[in-house]
Design a protein around this motif. Structure first.
Motif, short mmCIF file in Angstrom:
data_model
loop_
_atom_site.label_atom_id
_atom_site.label_comp_id
_atom_site.label_asym_id
_atom_site.label_seq_id
_atom_site.Cartn_x
_atom_site.Cartn_y
_atom_site.Cartn_z
N VAL A 27 0.85 -1.19 0.00
CA VAL A 27 0.00 0.00 0.00
C VAL A 27 0.88 1.23 0.00
N ARG A 28 0.63 2.13 -0.94
CA ARG A 28 1.35 3.41 -1.00
C ARG A 28 0.30 4.52 -1.07
N LEU A 29 0.16 5.27 0.02
CA LEU A 29 -0.85 6.32 0.12
C LEU A 29 -0.22 7.68 -0.11
N VAL A 30 -0.88 8.52 -0.91
CA VAL A 30 -0.44 9.89 -1.13
C VAL A 30 -1.65 10.82 -1.02
N ASP A 31 -1.41 12.04 -0.54
CA ASP A 31 -2.46 13.05 -0.45
C ASP A 31 -2.40 13.94 -1.68
N ILE A 32 -3.50 13.98 -2.42
CA ILE A 32 -3.60 14.73 -3.67
C ILE A 32 -4.60 15.87 -3.48
N ALA A 33 -4.20 17.08 -3.89
CA ALA A 33 -5.09 18.24 -3.85
C ALA A 33 -5.71 18.44 -5.24
N TYR A 34 -7.00 18.68 -5.27
CA TYR A 34 -7.72 18.97 -6.51
C TYR A 34 -8.07 20.45 -6.50
N ILE A 35 -7.55 21.19 -7.48
CA ILE A 35 -7.72 22.64 -7.55
C ILE A 35 -8.45 22.98 -8.84
N ARG A 36 -9.48 23.82 -8.75
CA ARG A 36 -10.22 24.28 -9.92
C ARG A 36 -9.76 25.69 -10.27
N ASN A 37 -9.21 25.86 -11.48
CA ASN A 37 -8.73 27.18 -11.88
C ASN A 37 -9.89 28.03 -12.41
N LYS A 38 -9.61 29.27 -12.81
CA LYS A 38 -10.69 30.19 -13.18
C LYS A 38 -11.44 29.77 -14.44
N SER A 39 -10.83 28.93 -15.28
CA SER A 39 -11.53 28.43 -16.47
C SER A 39 -12.49 27.30 -16.14
N GLY A 40 -12.42 26.79 -14.90
CA GLY A 40 -13.30 25.70 -14.48
C GLY A 40 -12.66 24.33 -14.58
N ARG A 41 -11.46 24.27 -15.13
CA ARG A 41 -10.77 23.00 -15.27
C ARG A 41 -10.04 22.67 -13.97
N GLU A 42 -10.13 21.43 -13.53
CA GLU A 42 -9.44 21.01 -12.32
C GLU A 42 -8.12 20.36 -12.65
N PHE A 43 -7.15 20.56 -11.77
CA PHE A 43 -5.87 19.89 -11.89
C PHE A 43 -5.46 19.40 -10.51
N THR A 44 -4.49 18.51 -10.49
CA THR A 44 -4.05 17.94 -9.22
C THR A 44 -2.60 18.30 -8.95
N THR A 45 -2.28 18.29 -7.66
CA THR A 45 -0.91 18.50 -7.20
C THR A 45 -0.78 17.86 -5.83
N ALA A 46 0.44 17.68 -5.39
CA ALA A 46 0.63 17.18 -4.03
C ALA A 46 0.11 18.21 -3.05
N VAL A 47 -0.52 17.77 -1.99
CA VAL A 47 -1.11 18.69 -1.02
C VAL A 47 -0.03 19.60 -0.39
N GLU A 48 1.21 19.13 -0.33
CA GLU A 48 2.30 19.94 0.21
C GLU A 48 2.63 21.15 -0.69
N ASN A 49 2.18 21.12 -1.94
CA ASN A 49 2.45 22.21 -2.89
C ASN A 49 1.40 23.32 -2.84
N VAL A 50 0.44 23.23 -1.94
CA VAL A 50 -0.66 24.19 -1.89
C VAL A 50 -0.42 25.21 -0.79
N GLU A 51 -0.61 26.50 -1.17
CA GLU A 51 -0.53 27.58 -0.19
C GLU A 51 -1.68 28.55 -0.44
N PRO A 52 -2.08 29.33 0.57
CA PRO A 52 -3.13 30.32 0.36
C PRO A 52 -2.71 31.33 -0.70
#
Length: 69
Positions: free
Chosen positions: A43-68
């Motif tokens: 088992v290999r678990l990772v936390d993925i952040a789903y971000i919706r940009n202004k065009s409405g398209r979602e992309f993913t990144t590691a949760v550690e890469n997210v800041e306010p």
């Protein structure tokens, strides 16, 4: 874990955030712990952040890469 993914609470959910590596801003829609292993024996678990940009398209990144934004 019986599921291959699980939603996680996060202090920035539904808030404006920035993906540090790309600099792209959007709204954090979800944080999901995913099992990315290709074998039931390992088992290999990772936390993925789903971000919706202004065009409405979602992309993913590691949760550690997210800041306010």
């Amino acid at each position: 874990m019986s599921e291959r993914y699980e939603y996680q609470p996060h202090r920035l959910l539904r808030k404006r955030v920035r993906d540090i590596p790309s600099g792209v801003e959007g709204v954090l829609m979800a944080v999901i712990t995913q099992d990315v292993s290709d074998s039931p024996a390992y088992v290999r678990l990772v936390d993925i952040a789903y971000i919706r940009n202004k065009s409405g398209r979602e992309f993913t990144t590691a949760v550690e890469n997210v800041e306010p934004a």
